[in-house]
Write an enzyme that holds these catalytic residues in place. Structure first.
Site, PDB file in Angstrom:
ATOM      1  N   SER A   1       0.872  -1.181   0.000  1.00 42.06           N
ATOM      2  CA  SER A   1       0.000   0.000   0.000  1.00 42.06           C
ATOM      3  C   SER A   1       0.904   1.224   0.000  1.00 42.06           C
ATOM      4  CB  SER A   1      -0.842  -0.047   1.280  1.00 42.06           C
ATOM      5  OG  SER A   1      -1.283   1.231   1.652  1.00 42.06           O
TER       6      SER A   1
ATOM      7  N   TYR B   1      -2.248  -0.726  10.730  1.00 41.32           N
ATOM      8  CA  TYR B   1      -2.346  -1.081   9.303  1.00 41.32           C
ATOM      9  C   TYR B   1      -1.103  -0.602   8.549  1.00 41.32           C
ATOM     10  CZ  TYR B   1      -3.732  -1.077   4.410  1.00 41.32           C
ATOM     11  OH  TYR B   1      -3.755  -1.272   3.048  1.00 41.32           O
TER      12      TYR B   1
HETATM   13  N1  LIG Z   1      -8.613  -0.390  -1.483  1.00 39.62           N
HETATM   14  C1  LIG Z   1      -7.571   0.399  -1.219  1.00 39.62           C
HETATM   15  O1  LIG Z   1      -7.687   1.652  -1.210  1.00 39.62           O
HETATM   16  C2  LIG Z   1      -6.214  -0.208  -0.972  1.00 39.62           C
HETATM   17  C3  LIG Z   1      -5.110   0.659  -0.971  1.00 39.62           C
HETATM   18  C4  LIG Z   1      -3.835   0.143  -0.758  1.00 39.62           C
HETATM   19  C5  LIG Z   1      -3.673  -1.204  -0.538  1.00 39.62           C
HETATM   20  N2  LIG Z   1      -4.742  -2.046  -0.544  1.00 39.62           N
HETATM   21  C6  LIG Z   1      -4.489  -3.470  -0.281  1.00 39.62           C
HETATM   22  O2  LIG Z   1      -5.028  -4.238  -1.330  1.00 39.62           O
HETATM   23  C7  LIG Z   1      -5.371  -5.529  -0.835  1.00 39.62           C
HETATM   24  C8  LIG Z   1      -6.797  -5.878  -1.283  1.00 39.62           C
HETATM   25  O3  LIG Z   1      -7.681  -4.943  -0.711  1.00 39.62           O
HETATM   26  P1  LIG Z   1      -9.050  -4.509  -1.396  1.00 39.62           P
HETATM   27  O4  LIG Z   1      -9.055  -3.047  -1.498  1.00 39.62           O
HETATM   28  O5  LIG Z   1      -9.311  -5.326  -2.607  1.00 39.62           O
HETATM   29  O6  LIG Z   1     -10.043  -4.876  -0.204  1.00 39.62           O
HETATM   30  P2  LIG Z   1     -11.469  -5.629  -0.182  1.00 39.62           P
HETATM   31  O7  LIG Z   1     -12.311  -5.202  -1.312  1.00 39.62           O
HETATM   32  O8  LIG Z   1     -11.947  -5.437   1.219  1.00 39.62           O
HETATM   33  O9  LIG Z   1     -11.056  -7.153  -0.413  1.00 39.62           O
HETATM   34  C9  LIG Z   1     -10.288  -7.827   0.539  1.00 39.62           C
HETATM   35  C10 LIG Z   1     -10.169  -9.295   0.170  1.00 39.62           C
HETATM   36  O10 LIG Z   1      -9.467  -9.952   1.215  1.00 39.62           O
HETATM   37  C11 LIG Z   1     -10.269 -11.024   1.718  1.00 39.62           C
HETATM   38  N3  LIG Z   1     -10.076 -11.206   3.149  1.00 39.62           N
HETATM   39  C12 LIG Z   1     -10.355 -10.311   4.133  1.00 39.62           C
HETATM   40  N4  LIG Z   1     -10.140 -10.878   5.320  1.00 39.62           N
HETATM   41  C13 LIG Z   1      -9.727 -12.153   5.078  1.00 39.62           C
HETATM   42  C14 LIG Z   1      -9.384 -13.233   5.899  1.00 39.62           C
HETATM   43  N5  LIG Z   1      -9.423 -13.146   7.238  1.00 39.62           N
HETATM   44  N6  LIG Z   1      -9.003 -14.411   5.325  1.00 39.62           N
HETATM   45  C15 LIG Z   1      -8.982 -14.521   3.975  1.00 39.62           C
HETATM   46  N7  LIG Z   1      -9.306 -13.533   3.141  1.00 39.62           N
HETATM   47  C16 LIG Z   1      -9.694 -12.357   3.697  1.00 39.62           C
HETATM   48  C17 LIG Z   1     -11.707 -10.615   1.394  1.00 39.62           C
HETATM   49  O11 LIG Z   1     -12.543 -11.765   1.233  1.00 39.62           O
HETATM   50  P3  LIG Z   1     -13.505 -12.406   2.357  1.00 39.62           P
HETATM   51  O12 LIG Z   1     -14.211 -11.277   3.033  1.00 39.62           O
HETATM   52  O13 LIG Z   1     -14.375 -13.291   1.531  1.00 39.62           O
HETATM   53  O14 LIG Z   1     -12.591 -13.167   3.247  1.00 39.62           O
HETATM   54  C18 LIG Z   1     -11.527  -9.959   0.037  1.00 39.62           C
HETATM   55  O15 LIG Z   1     -11.497 -10.933  -0.969  1.00 39.62           O
HETATM   56  C19 LIG Z   1      -5.197  -5.469   0.684  1.00 39.62           C
HETATM   57  O16 LIG Z   1      -3.981  -6.073   1.041  1.00 39.62           O
HETATM   58  C20 LIG Z   1      -5.150  -3.982   0.983  1.00 39.62           C
HETATM   59  O17 LIG Z   1      -4.382  -3.691   2.121  1.00 39.62           O
HETATM   60  C21 LIG Z   1      -6.019  -1.571  -0.761  1.00 39.62           C
END
Ligand SMILES: NC(=O)c1ccc[n+]([C@@H]2O[C@H](COP(=O)([O-])OP(=O)(O)OC[C@H]3O[C@@H](n4cnc5c(N)ncnc54)[C@H](OP(=O)(O)O)[C@@H]3O)[C@@H](O)[C@H]2O)c1
Length: 268
Positions: free
Chosen positions: A138, A151
């Site tokens: 991130s 985080y």
């Molecule tokens: N969105 C942003 O602005 C942003 C920015 C920088 C970095 N990121 C990073 O990008 C990555 C993906 O995030 P996203 O934005 O796509 O978030 P998201 O839409 O909330 O998706 C998160 C994914 O992780 C899974 N997950 C959550 N808790 C879990 C657990 N305990 N065990 C297994 N799977 C789990 C969720 O599936 P289930 O709920 O089905 O388990 C979902 O598939 C993360 O590492 C996040 O830190 C995101």
């Protein structure tokens, strides 16, 4: 048969990446907690692209989940050519007021399980002398973030761990990449609880700022992987931002972030 394993594939960036990779004819292993959503995505990808897609539901915030995922791939004799550690959760608000249990769960998911998945799947890659590992960090990997303290620190860990492994992988022809998205329009805030009262200063930022779509982020990840990059920040604005951040002292960044958060909170 060779597979790409994606954690956090049931939503957001992971789901978009699964679609992109399936369109590029990758066989996939999808991991997340929501088994129903994984099956739904898998059925759509099989029908659209004719690839093989396996689903392994798992809660990676629990202690032995990574090992169970690994054992399932062994049982089914699946060869993992690319591992994408994408699953992650955030948290926001004043650290002392957040639940200790959920902060520790965050570390289990964002760090301990990522390390475990990497350790388990890297062994066969070393033997074969081929494979790729992508760890999703991130923009917070480049700075301390008050009111998102745990985080942001978890992503600093991901960055340091991945940059070190990049070098360890080279003698074994294992390509390791740190991939850092910036703000992306996903369910991340809701999952992180960054829409609660205490974190409202963070969530308003998130909603008004320019953000990429998960599809744009997935495309960048795919291009960076193909180009064998070891480090990629998604989005040109974020790339510029990460270069500026590298020039500033962490204490100054932290002070600025804390002050602007408090100012926003005072306006609410
Ligand atoms: N969105 C942003 O602005 C942003 C920015 C920088 C970095 N990121 C990073 O990008 C990555 C993906 O995030 P996203 O934005 O796509 O978030 P998201 O839409 O909330 O998706 C998160 C994914 O992780 C899974 N997950 C959550 N808790 C879990 C657990 N305990 N065990 C297994 N799977 C789990 C969720 O599936 P289930 O709920 O089905 O388990 C979902 O598939 C993360 O590492 C996040 O830190 C995101």
């Amino acid at each position: 048969m060779k597979y790409t394993l994606i954690t956090g594939a049931s939503a957001g960036i992971g789901e978009a990446l699964a679609k992109k990779l399936a369109s590029e004819k990758h066989n996939l292993i999808l991991v997340a907690r929501n088994a129903g959503k994984l099956t739904q995505i898998s059925e759509a990808l099989v029908a659209l692209y004719g690839v093989d897609v396996k689903c392994i539901p798992a809660d990676l915030a629990t202690l032995d989940a990574a090992r169970k995922v690994f054992e399932e791939t062994e049982r089914q004799n699946l060869q993992i050519e690319i591992l994408v550690n994408n699953a992650g959760i955030g948290s926001g608000g004043e650290f002392a007021e957040l639940s200790l249990q959920s902060e520790l769960s965050l570390l289990q998911l964002n760090n301990a399980s990522l390390v475990a998945m990497t350790h388990l799947f890297i062994q066969a890659m070393r033997e074969r002398k081929s494979g790729s590992i992508v760890n999703v960090a991130s923009m917070t990997a480049f700075m301390p973030v008050p009111y998102m303290a745990t985080y942001a620190a978890s992503k600093v860990f991901v960055r340091s761990f991945t940059e070190a492994l990049t070098e360890e992988g080279k003698p074994y022809n294992i390509h390791v990449m740190l991939f850092s998205p910036g703000l992306t329009k996903t369910n991340f805030n809701e999952s992180a609880g960054i829409n609660n009262e205490k974190a409202v200063g963070l969530s308003s930022d998130y909603e008004t700022a320019a953000a990429q779509t998960p599809q744009e982020v997935a495309n960048e990840l795919w291009n960076a992987l193909n180009a064998k990059k070891h480090f990629h920040v998604s989005g040109s604005r974020n790339r510029f931002g990460s270069r500026v951040l590298a020039l500033l002292p962490n204490a100054m960044i932290a002070r600025y972030m804390a002050n602007s958060y408090r100012k926003k909170l005072a306006q609410i």
